[in-house]
Design a protein around this motif. Structure first.
Motif, PDB file in Angstrom:
ATOM      1  N   ASP A  26       0.844  -1.207   0.000  1.00  0.00           N
ATOM      2  CA  ASP A  26       0.000   0.000   0.000  1.00  0.00           C
ATOM      3  C   ASP A  26       0.873   1.248   0.000  1.00  0.00           C
ATOM      4  O   ASP A  26       1.762   1.393   0.842  1.00  0.00           O
ATOM      5  N   VAL A  27       0.608   2.145  -0.946  1.00  0.00           N
ATOM      6  CA  VAL A  27       1.391   3.368  -1.086  1.00  0.00           C
ATOM      7  C   VAL A  27       0.469   4.571  -0.928  1.00  0.00           C
ATOM      8  O   VAL A  27      -0.515   4.706  -1.670  1.00  0.00           O
ATOM      9  N   ASP A  28       0.770   5.420   0.033  1.00  0.00           N
ATOM     10  CA  ASP A  28      -0.012   6.639   0.253  1.00  0.00           C
ATOM     11  C   ASP A  28       0.618   7.782  -0.525  1.00  0.00           C
ATOM     12  O   ASP A  28       1.810   8.092  -0.342  1.00  0.00           O
ATOM     13  N   VAL A  29      -0.183   8.399  -1.387  1.00  0.00           N
ATOM     14  CA  VAL A  29       0.320   9.488  -2.224  1.00  0.00           C
ATOM     15  C   VAL A  29      -0.639  10.667  -2.150  1.00  0.00           C
ATOM     16  O   VAL A  29      -1.805  10.525  -1.784  1.00  0.00           O
ATOM     17  N   PHE A  34      -2.737   3.552  -3.095  1.00  0.00           N
ATOM     18  CA  PHE A  34      -2.703   2.736  -4.311  1.00  0.00           C
ATOM     19  C   PHE A  34      -1.877   1.484  -4.055  1.00  0.00           C
ATOM     20  O   PHE A  34      -1.023   1.447  -3.171  1.00  0.00           O
ATOM     21  N   ASP A  35      -2.104   0.475  -4.895  1.00  0.00           N
ATOM     22  CA  ASP A  35      -1.276  -0.716  -4.877  1.00  0.00           C
ATOM     23  C   ASP A  35       0.065  -0.392  -5.532  1.00  0.00           C
ATOM     24  O   ASP A  35       0.118   0.304  -6.557  1.00  0.00           O
ATOM     25  N   TYR A  36       1.140  -0.884  -4.956  1.00  0.00           N
ATOM     26  CA  TYR A  36       2.488  -0.552  -5.432  1.00  0.00           C
ATOM     27  C   TYR A  36       2.657  -0.904  -6.911  1.00  0.00           C
ATOM     28  O   TYR A  36       3.135  -0.090  -7.711  1.00  0.00           O
ATOM     29  N   ALA A  37       2.270  -2.124  -7.290  1.00  0.00           N
ATOM     30  CA  ALA A  37       2.461  -2.562  -8.673  1.00  0.00           C
ATOM     31  C   ALA A  37       1.653  -1.709  -9.646  1.00  0.00           C
ATOM     32  O   ALA A  37       2.144  -1.347 -10.725  1.00  0.00           O
ATOM     33  N   ASP A  38       0.406  -1.386  -9.282  1.00  0.00           N
ATOM     34  CA  ASP A  38      -0.425  -0.547 -10.146  1.00  0.00           C
ATOM     35  C   ASP A  38       0.176   0.846 -10.301  1.00  0.00           C
ATOM     36  O   ASP A  38       0.152   1.429 -11.392  1.00  0.00           O
ATOM     37  N   LEU A  39       0.702   1.363  -9.206  1.00  0.00           N
ATOM     38  CA  LEU A  39       1.281   2.708  -9.240  1.00  0.00           C
ATOM     39  C   LEU A  39       2.542   2.735 -10.103  1.00  0.00           C
ATOM     40  O   LEU A  39       2.743   3.644 -10.926  1.00  0.00           O
TER      41      LEU A  39
END
Length: 233
Positions: A31-34, A45-50
């Motif tokens: 999980d990546v908070d942007v 967002f999901d790391y791979a999707d981002l």
């Protein structure tokens, strides 16, 4: 721009699908908070999707929008290939006075002998040794960066002139102004167009503050100013 090879906290990326710039605040597993520059709230967002749609700025093409608010404003530029700071020019003539001493006499002025006793006087600095000058510039600093105002070393060593070290935040859109202080013995004049300070673009992080009843111990502990001394042990 070039394709990002990985996502890291503290970096700025461009999402090709959503067509927007964002800053990475933190990561927890996948999980990546942007925070997107055109959105008010944090998103996860999901790391791979981002990573799939992430691009980064080629350092050679890193640009910052600058608005000229004065006809005599000078577009910033770096003077050498290795310069960390760019010069900031002023848009007006200024005089930066030297500091003066205020003297207050608090004894009978008709007592001639009292005039010879310095204990009858109060001395204090007037602290009037500064001036404010405009640059005529407004910046659109990217989220995750700051514009740091610094003095120029040449003015400091030669004339004891310093510029107040301050931060221009990424959401500020007003004119950048300079507070110039004279630590020398004589007033000094600057003309319109002179370079009296410099700016440095720096990455920054915002922290989450957590209240605690106890902090980790260190050898220094709560020792404050001067606790390590001056002379090498």
């Amino acid at each position: 721009m070039k394709k990002a090879l990985l996502i890291e906290v503290g970096n700025r990326y461009y999402d090709s699908e959503l067509e927007g710039w964002y800053f990475v605040w933190c990561m927890d597993g996948q999980d990546v908070d942007v925070k997107f520059e055109n959105h008010e709230h944090m998103e996860t967002f999901d790391y791979a999707d981002l990573l799939r749609d992430a691009y980064v700025v080629d350092s050679a093409a890193f640009t910052i929008p600058v608005q000229l608010l004065h006809p005599d404003a000078v577009v910033p530029e770096y003077q050498t290939a290795g310069a960390a700071g760019f010069d900031l020019h002023i848009t007006e003539d200024i005089i930066v006075p030297a500091n003066t001493v205020k003297i207050f006499y608090h004894t009978n002025p008709f007592d001639e002998d009292a005039h010879l006793d310095l204990t009858n006087y109060d001395f204090s600095l007037a602290n009037d040794n500064h001036a404010v000058a405009g640059t005529g510039l407004a910046f659109e600093i990217p989220v995750g960066y700051e514009l740091e105002i610094r003095g120029r070393s040449g003015l400091g060593f030669k004339y004891r002139i310093i510029a107040f070290n301050g931060t221009i935040d990424s959401d500020y859109r007003g004119e950048v102004k300079l507070l110039i202080t004279n630590l020398g013995k004589e007033p000094i004049s600057f003309k319109k167009g002179d370079r009296v300070a410099q700016g440095v673009i720096k990455k920054i992080d915002q922290a989450t503050f957590v209240v605690t009843d106890k902090l980790s111990k260190t050898d220094r502990g709560a020792e404050g100013f001067g606790s390590t001394g001056v002379t090498k042990p």
